[in-house]
Design an enzyme around this catalytic site. Structure first.
Site, PDB file in Angstrom:
ATOM      1  CB  CYS A 116      -2.311 -40.648  -3.914  1.00 58.18           C
ATOM      2  SG  CYS A 116      -2.101 -39.388  -2.658  1.00 58.18           S
ATOM      3  CG  HIS A 256      -5.043 -43.353  -2.284  1.00 60.15           C
ATOM      4  ND1 HIS A 256      -3.903 -43.484  -1.535  1.00 60.15           N
ATOM      5  CD2 HIS A 256      -5.329 -42.023  -2.319  1.00 60.15           C
ATOM      6  CE1 HIS A 256      -3.505 -42.282  -1.137  1.00 60.15           C
ATOM      7  NE2 HIS A 256      -4.356 -41.386  -1.595  1.00 60.15           N
ATOM      8  CG  ASN A 286      -3.436 -39.820   1.743  1.00 64.27           C
ATOM      9  OD1 ASN A 286      -2.577 -40.575   1.275  1.00 64.27           O
ATOM     10  ND2 ASN A 286      -4.120 -38.972   1.005  1.00 64.27           N
TER      11      ASN A 286
HETATM   12  O1  UT7 Z   1      -4.705 -38.514  -1.581  1.00 67.34           O
HETATM   13  C1  UT7 Z   1      -4.615 -37.572  -2.594  1.00 67.34           C
HETATM   14  C2  UT7 Z   1      -5.921 -37.065  -2.999  1.00 67.34           C
HETATM   15  N1  UT7 Z   1      -6.547 -36.357  -1.910  1.00 67.34           N
HETATM   16  C3  UT7 Z   1      -7.807 -36.605  -1.593  1.00 67.34           C
HETATM   17  O2  UT7 Z   1      -8.409 -37.476  -2.176  1.00 67.34           O
HETATM   18  C4  UT7 Z   1      -8.433 -35.736  -0.549  1.00 67.34           C
HETATM   19  C5  UT7 Z   1      -9.784 -35.253  -1.028  1.00 67.34           C
HETATM   20  N2  UT7 Z   1     -10.400 -34.307  -0.147  1.00 67.34           N
HETATM   21  C6  UT7 Z   1     -10.906 -34.622   1.086  1.00 67.34           C
HETATM   22  O3  UT7 Z   1     -10.716 -35.724   1.560  1.00 67.34           O
HETATM   23  C7  UT7 Z   1     -11.746 -33.612   1.787  1.00 67.34           C
HETATM   24  O4  UT7 Z   1     -12.048 -32.556   0.900  1.00 67.34           O
HETATM   25  C8  UT7 Z   1     -11.118 -33.019   3.096  1.00 67.34           C
HETATM   26  C9  UT7 Z   1     -11.053 -34.090   4.154  1.00 67.34           C
HETATM   27  C10 UT7 Z   1      -9.742 -32.475   2.782  1.00 67.34           C
HETATM   28  C11 UT7 Z   1     -12.005 -31.886   3.617  1.00 67.34           C
HETATM   29  O5  UT7 Z   1     -13.316 -32.369   3.824  1.00 67.34           O
HETATM   30  P1  UT7 Z   1     -14.560 -31.613   3.205  1.00 67.34           P
HETATM   31  O6  UT7 Z   1     -15.755 -32.363   3.619  1.00 67.34           O
HETATM   32  O7  UT7 Z   1     -14.332 -31.408   1.735  1.00 67.34           O
HETATM   33  O8  UT7 Z   1     -14.515 -30.241   3.996  1.00 67.34           O
HETATM   34  P2  UT7 Z   1     -14.622 -28.771   3.418  1.00 67.34           P
HETATM   35  O9  UT7 Z   1     -13.301 -28.307   2.970  1.00 67.34           O
HETATM   36  O10 UT7 Z   1     -15.785 -28.689   2.482  1.00 67.34           O
HETATM   37  O11 UT7 Z   1     -15.023 -27.988   4.713  1.00 67.34           O
HETATM   38  C12 UT7 Z   1     -16.315 -28.180   5.366  1.00 67.34           C
HETATM   39  C13 UT7 Z   1     -16.344 -27.347   6.623  1.00 67.34           C
HETATM   40  C14 UT7 Z   1     -15.923 -25.895   6.404  1.00 67.34           C
HETATM   41  O12 UT7 Z   1     -16.669 -25.099   7.316  1.00 67.34           O
HETATM   42  P3  UT7 Z   1     -17.993 -24.332   6.853  1.00 67.34           P
HETATM   43  O13 UT7 Z   1     -17.548 -23.411   5.755  1.00 67.34           O
HETATM   44  O14 UT7 Z   1     -18.950 -25.384   6.375  1.00 67.34           O
HETATM   45  O15 UT7 Z   1     -18.432 -23.645   8.107  1.00 67.34           O
HETATM   46  C15 UT7 Z   1     -14.481 -25.886   6.784  1.00 67.34           C
HETATM   47  O16 UT7 Z   1     -14.045 -24.611   7.198  1.00 67.34           O
HETATM   48  O17 UT7 Z   1     -15.419 -27.866   7.579  1.00 67.34           O
HETATM   49  C16 UT7 Z   1     -14.454 -26.865   7.926  1.00 67.34           C
HETATM   50  N3  UT7 Z   1     -13.158 -27.525   8.092  1.00 67.34           N
HETATM   51  C17 UT7 Z   1     -12.752 -28.074   9.234  1.00 67.34           C
HETATM   52  N4  UT7 Z   1     -13.300 -28.159  10.460  1.00 67.34           N
HETATM   53  C18 UT7 Z   1     -12.617 -28.798  11.417  1.00 67.34           C
HETATM   54  C19 UT7 Z   1     -12.227 -27.748   7.144  1.00 67.34           C
HETATM   55  N5  UT7 Z   1     -11.196 -28.418   7.659  1.00 67.34           N
HETATM   56  C20 UT7 Z   1     -11.495 -28.648   8.957  1.00 67.34           C
HETATM   57  C21 UT7 Z   1     -10.822 -29.310  10.011  1.00 67.34           C
HETATM   58  N6  UT7 Z   1     -11.422 -29.370  11.212  1.00 67.34           N
HETATM   59  N7  UT7 Z   1      -9.622 -29.889   9.838  1.00 67.34           N
END
Ligand code: UT7
Length: 329
Positions: A116, A256, A286
């Site tokens: 990225c 980004h 992204n």
């Molecule tokens: O561009 C290159 C660099 N990349 C980035 O900068 C990306 C950085 N990361 C992110 O943007 C975020 O971490 C994500 C968007 C990928 C994920 O968001 P998050 O707020 O970190 O979610 P999480 O992985 O902590 O998950 C929170 C909850 C979990 O459920 P529980 O355990 O709280 O019940 C996940 O299972 O959300 C759940 N979850 C989803 N729910 C619906 C994870 N993915 C999804 C989904 N839809 N797609």
């Protein structure tokens, strides 16, 4: 003799027509529009779905837009630097395929792989070729066909990424405007959290690696998020400080587009009002190396000569950085 400054003198972009909305994704994986919008800011992304089309096929129209705008012959291009993690083929470089397709027969070129941060690193590299005085017309293109490396059954990645291309022309500046400063960083210990496991020399592709879906992008989102929030905000603040600037001096932040929450954290840290932040994540998601030039493409008509612009990125590697540009037209 004074060293020339490199200036961005034109921008071009391309996104495929096919849209993949949050509602489409609801039918493919266990997710929902509300979660995706509130956690990332994304509403839809573009997908290059025609068979036989690759990253170069998005880069070509982006660069041709520049050639049209500048009334420039492709033979005048000295060099093409293509930032991508989704090259048409492992080799040869996508840059040379692009050169062939647009008729840039006098250009040399190469690909730059920094995920990225690829466009930012390529911009700095291209600027140095101009500053050296050896080259006059350099195309820097950021392009990724992320849909080629995304597993559309993995909700941790498929909701985020999209396809697109953005390009700029770098030329020697005719005044003091141009690329003023850059801070670029990398830390390879971050490779565990965002990578493709197989298909490289470490683990060549086999039937087993394909069955295990190891040819797709893997991301440990939460860890990357934490590093990205800190990395992008810190480096942007450091760039301002080093140039004796505050948020008030900055006209635009070009961040980004990985997650709206990372963008907000960077803008807050720089003391920037929301109106000064380019955000198009809602419509493209992204696009990896294409996010920064696609922002410049969308905002080109609003930019004024002399505007102070900070471009900032964070991505796989880890790689990150920020660049200060005084807009040249
Ligand atoms: O561009 C290159 C660099 N990349 C980035 O900068 C990306 C950085 N990361 C992110 O943007 C975020 O971490 C994500 C968007 C990928 C994920 O968001 P998050 O707020 O970190 O979610 P999480 O992985 O902590 O998950 C929170 C909850 C979990 O459920 P529980 O355990 O709280 O019940 C996940 O299972 O959300 C759940 N979850 C989803 N729910 C619906 C994870 N993915 C999804 C989904 N839809 N797609």
């Amino acid at each position: 003799m004074n060293k020339p400054t490199a200036a961005i003198t034109a921008v071009g972009g391309y996104v495929p027509e096919t849209k993949l909305t949050n509602f489409d994704l609801e039918k493919m994986v266990e997710t929902n529009d509300e979660w995706i919008r509130s956690r990332t800011g994304i509403e839809e992304r573009r997908i290059l779905k025609e068979p036989g089309k690759a990253s170069s096929d998005m880069a070509v129209p982006a660069i041709q837009e520049i050639l049209r705008k500048k009334n420039m012959d492709p033979k005048e291009i000295d060099c093409i630097i293509c930032a991508t993690v989704t090259p048409d083929m492992t080799f040869p470089a996508t840059a040379v395929i692009i050169a062939d397709k647009i008729g840039a027969t006098n250009a040399w070129g190469f690909d730059l792989s920094a995920a990225c941060s690829g466009f930012l690193f390529a911009l700095s590299t291209g600027a140095m070729y101009i500053e050296s005085g050896r080259f006059k017309n350099i195309i820097v293109v950021g392009v990724d066909k992320m849909s080629a490396i995304i597993d559309y059954t993995d909700r941790a990645t498929c909701i985020i990424f999209g396809d697109g291309a953005g390009a700029v022309l770098l030329q020697p500046s005719t005044d003091e405007n141009g690329i003023k400063d850059s801070i670029l960083k990398s830390d390879g210990s971050g490779r565990d959290f965002l990578h493709i496991k197989a298909g490289g020399s470490l683990k060549p592709a086999t039937i087993e690696t394909v069955m295990a879906k190891e040819h797709y992008a893997f991301q440990e989102g939460q860890t990357v998020f934490k590093f990205a929030v800190k990395g992008m905000a810190d480096v942007s603040a450091e760039l301002l400080e080093r140039n004796n600037l505050t948020g008030d001096d900055i006209d635009w932040l070009v961040p980004h587009q990985a997650n709206l929450r990372i963008i907000d954290a960077t803008a807050n840290r720089m003391g920037l009002a929301k109106e000064k932040v380019m955000i198009n994540i809602q419509k493209y998601g992204n696009t990896t190396a294409a996010t920064l030039p696609l922002c410049l493409w969308d905002w080109e008509s609003k930019l004024k000569k002399g505007d102070n612009i900070v471009l900032a990125a964070f991505g796989g590697g880890f790689t990150w950085g920020a660049t200060l540009v005084k807009w040249a037209y």
